[in-house]
Design a protein around this motif. Structure first.
Motif, PDB file in Angstrom:
ATOM      1  N   ASP A   1      80.054  -7.944   2.168  1.00  0.00           N
ATOM      2  CA  ASP A   1      79.114  -9.059   2.245  1.00  0.00           C
ATOM      3  C   ASP A   1      78.091  -8.860   3.356  1.00  0.00           C
ATOM      4  O   ASP A   1      78.314  -9.243   4.500  1.00  0.00           O
ATOM      5  N   PHE A   2      76.947  -8.282   3.001  1.00  0.00           N
ATOM      6  CA  PHE A   2      75.850  -8.143   3.964  1.00  0.00           C
ATOM      7  C   PHE A   2      74.766  -9.192   3.710  1.00  0.00           C
ATOM      8  O   PHE A   2      73.645  -9.071   4.186  1.00  0.00           O
ATOM      9  N   LEU A   3      75.157 -10.243   2.969  1.00  0.00           N
ATOM     10  CA  LEU A   3      74.306 -11.406   2.783  1.00  0.00           C
ATOM     11  C   LEU A   3      74.790 -12.556   3.664  1.00  0.00           C
ATOM     12  O   LEU A   3      74.003 -13.357   4.164  1.00  0.00           O
ATOM     13  N   GLY A   4      76.114 -12.616   3.861  1.00  0.00           N
ATOM     14  CA  GLY A   4      76.701 -13.546   4.826  1.00  0.00           C
ATOM     15  C   GLY A   4      76.392 -15.009   4.570  1.00  0.00           C
ATOM     16  O   GLY A   4      76.247 -15.780   5.521  1.00  0.00           O
ATOM     17  N   GLY A   5      76.290 -15.402   3.269  1.00  0.00           N
ATOM     18  CA  GLY A   5      75.923 -16.786   2.986  1.00  0.00           C
ATOM     19  C   GLY A   5      74.540 -17.114   3.490  1.00  0.00           C
ATOM     20  O   GLY A   5      74.237 -18.267   3.813  1.00  0.00           O
TER      21      GLY A   5
ATOM     22  N   GLY B   1      80.465 -21.889   8.409  1.00  0.00           N
ATOM     23  CA  GLY B   1      80.476 -22.110   6.972  1.00  0.00           C
ATOM     24  C   GLY B   1      80.329 -23.566   6.595  1.00  0.00           C
ATOM     25  O   GLY B   1      80.037 -23.888   5.438  1.00  0.00           O
ATOM     26  N   MET B   2      80.501 -24.464   7.537  1.00  0.00           N
ATOM     27  CA  MET B   2      80.344 -25.899   7.275  1.00  0.00           C
ATOM     28  C   MET B   2      78.889 -26.321   7.511  1.00  0.00           C
ATOM     29  O   MET B   2      78.202 -25.741   8.349  1.00  0.00           O
TER      30      MET B   2
ATOM     31  N   MET C   1      73.325  -8.058  -0.686  1.00  0.00           N
ATOM     32  CA  MET C   1      72.195  -8.226   0.227  1.00  0.00           C
ATOM     33  C   MET C   1      71.151  -9.072  -0.490  1.00  0.00           C
ATOM     34  O   MET C   1      71.353  -9.448  -1.645  1.00  0.00           O
ATOM     35  N   SER C   2      70.040  -9.369   0.149  1.00  0.00           N
ATOM     36  CA  SER C   2      68.990 -10.157  -0.500  1.00  0.00           C
ATOM     37  C   SER C   2      67.669  -9.408  -0.475  1.00  0.00           C
ATOM     38  O   SER C   2      67.461  -8.505   0.336  1.00  0.00           O
TER      39      SER C   2
ATOM     40  N   GLY D   1      82.791 -14.572  10.059  1.00  0.00           N
ATOM     41  CA  GLY D   1      83.567 -14.052   8.937  1.00  0.00           C
ATOM     42  C   GLY D   1      84.071 -15.162   8.040  1.00  0.00           C
ATOM     43  O   GLY D   1      84.223 -16.307   8.456  1.00  0.00           O
ATOM     44  N   GLY D   2      84.332 -14.798   6.792  1.00  0.00           N
ATOM     45  CA  GLY D   2      84.817 -15.781   5.834  1.00  0.00           C
ATOM     46  C   GLY D   2      86.219 -16.249   6.164  1.00  0.00           C
ATOM     47  O   GLY D   2      87.075 -15.457   6.548  1.00  0.00           O
TER      48      GLY D   2
END
Length: 400
Positions: free
Chosen positions: A50-54, A266-267, A367-368, A61-62
């Motif tokens: 995950d190199f987009l990371g939300g 993440g919140m 990624m994006s 980290g998730g």
């Protein structure tokens, strides 16, 4: 909830989404069932790096254990209370943020756009009350991005773009100048301007960092003309660029700064922070929010920020980010690598960003794409050099 809980196939779930959801995002053909550490997992439990990371959210980290613990404990005690009352998570988080960033006051919000909206309101009210009703305009930079509310999309200086088109009439009171060009800002900052509002790094605009000379010149300009310096650190804040806040790297302190994304683990949570002098403008009744500073979100944020500080994730972002960017510069078709810490943009010499993004996805790297020739990577701040090596090799294969 997971896909198997509803006895559905992926195609069936997508059909439901298309039937009931208004889609303004072009989604990957990918259902995220779980996210742990630096990886996301699909419905078949296949891992993706995950190199987009939300989009720069999953900084620690998730499913970070400390964040989960804070959420669970707080949810069993108090999920929500009106802001007419004091709550411990909100007050202790405000103290932690203020003492860490050097800002005096905190105003909690729910999202980055809300925080920027609050900062715009602060500047206008400060100008109208402190400097007179004629001094209330704000200068922002071309190629910026500040949000999707009517005021923040107007502040987003991208005339003719999909962000602004169709939403006319836009909000009055904004002027635009060229990023990293102090003369352009001096010309735009006429007597009716109360504030300058920029991102230390134009993340959505292509990952363009402000130069140190430009940042210092802006601070001097604002001081000379009695204006506020407003920094949008929604994406750059909380260790993303290699320092706790990006302005610390420049040695420049703003009058107000916004933050979101990384601060919640993440919140959904955001904040607008300001000096005592500036924050006086938002007096009782002038601004408010129902959910801003929610106890569960504040508890999660308190845990996430402590993880960032204790685990020295700013230092890790600086070290791994520099390592990763130097490697990316060696790839074919790379015109320029821009960024700071683990906010990384790669511009190619051809319009191949979509190809790279989709080929990397097939090889399980996320990624994006920012524009036809630029990709952006904002992974968790917990990634290692081994993770960077894996991402590098995948990108290299896509360019083969």
């Amino acid at each position: 909830m997971k896909l198997k809980d509803f006895n559905l196939t992926k195609d069936e779930l997508v059909e439901i989404a298309e039937k009931y959801m208004n889609e303004t995002f072009k989604r990957y053909d990918f259902i995220v069932d779980e996210g742990h550490g630096n990886e996301l997992f699909d419905e078949n439990n296949e891992p993706y790096l995950d190199f987009l990371g939300g989009i720069a959210v999953n900084s620690v980290g998730g499913c970070n254990e400390a964040v989960i613990k804070a959420i669970n404990e707080q949810a069993s005690q108090l999920i929500h209370a009106s802001n007419y009352f004091y709550t411990v998570p909100q007050i202790m988080l405000a103290k932690l943020i203020s003492e860490t960033t050097g800002m005096d006051k905190v105003q909690f919000q729910n999202s980055g756009a809300e925080a920027n909206e609050a900062m715009i309101k602060l500047a206008r009210k400060y100008g109208n009350e402190k400097k007179g009703p004629g001094k209330n305009k704000i200068v922002t930079a071309y190629r910026s991005f500040h949000g999707r509310t009517l005021a923040t999309l107007t502040a987003t200086a991208q005339p003719g773009s999909a962000i602004q088109n169709g939403f006319e009439p836009l909000v009055e009171g904004f002027k635009y100048a060229e990023f990293n060009n102090i003369d352009s800002f001096k010309e735009a900052c006429t007597d009716d301007v109360i504030a300058v509002m920029i991102e230390p790094i134009q993340a959505e605009g292509g990952v363009y960092p402000a130069t140190p000379e430009f940042m210092h010149a802006l601070r001097e300009l604002c001081d000379e003309r009695g204006m506020l310096l407003l920094l949008d650190e929604v994406q750059t804040g909380w260790a993303r660029t290699g320092s706790v806040m990006a302005y610390m790297k420049y040695g420049v302190k703003p009058d107000a700064v916004t933050m979101a994304k990384a601060m919640g683990g993440g919140m959904p949570i955001a904040a607008m922070c300001a000096t005592n002098e500036a924050m006086q403008a938002l007096s009782a009744g002038s601004h408010g929010t129902t959910f801003g500073g929610n106890p569960v979100c504040c508890a999660a944020s308190y845990a996430a920020i402590n993880e960032i500080l204790v685990k020295k994730l700013a230092e890790n972002a600086e070290e791994v980010g520099n390592y990763f960017m130097e490697k990316l510069k060696t790839l074919p078709h790379v015109k320029e690598v821009r960024g700071s810490g683990l906010l990384v943009g790669v511009e190619f010499d051809e319009d191949i960003a979509a190809h790279v993004k989709h080929e990397a996805f097939e090889k399980r790297l996320l990624m994006s794409m920012l524009n036809p020739n630029t990709i952006r990577m904002v992974p968790p701040l917990t990634i290692t050099k081994d993770d960077a090596d894996k991402a590098f090799e995948i990108i290299k294969e896509t360019l083969g």
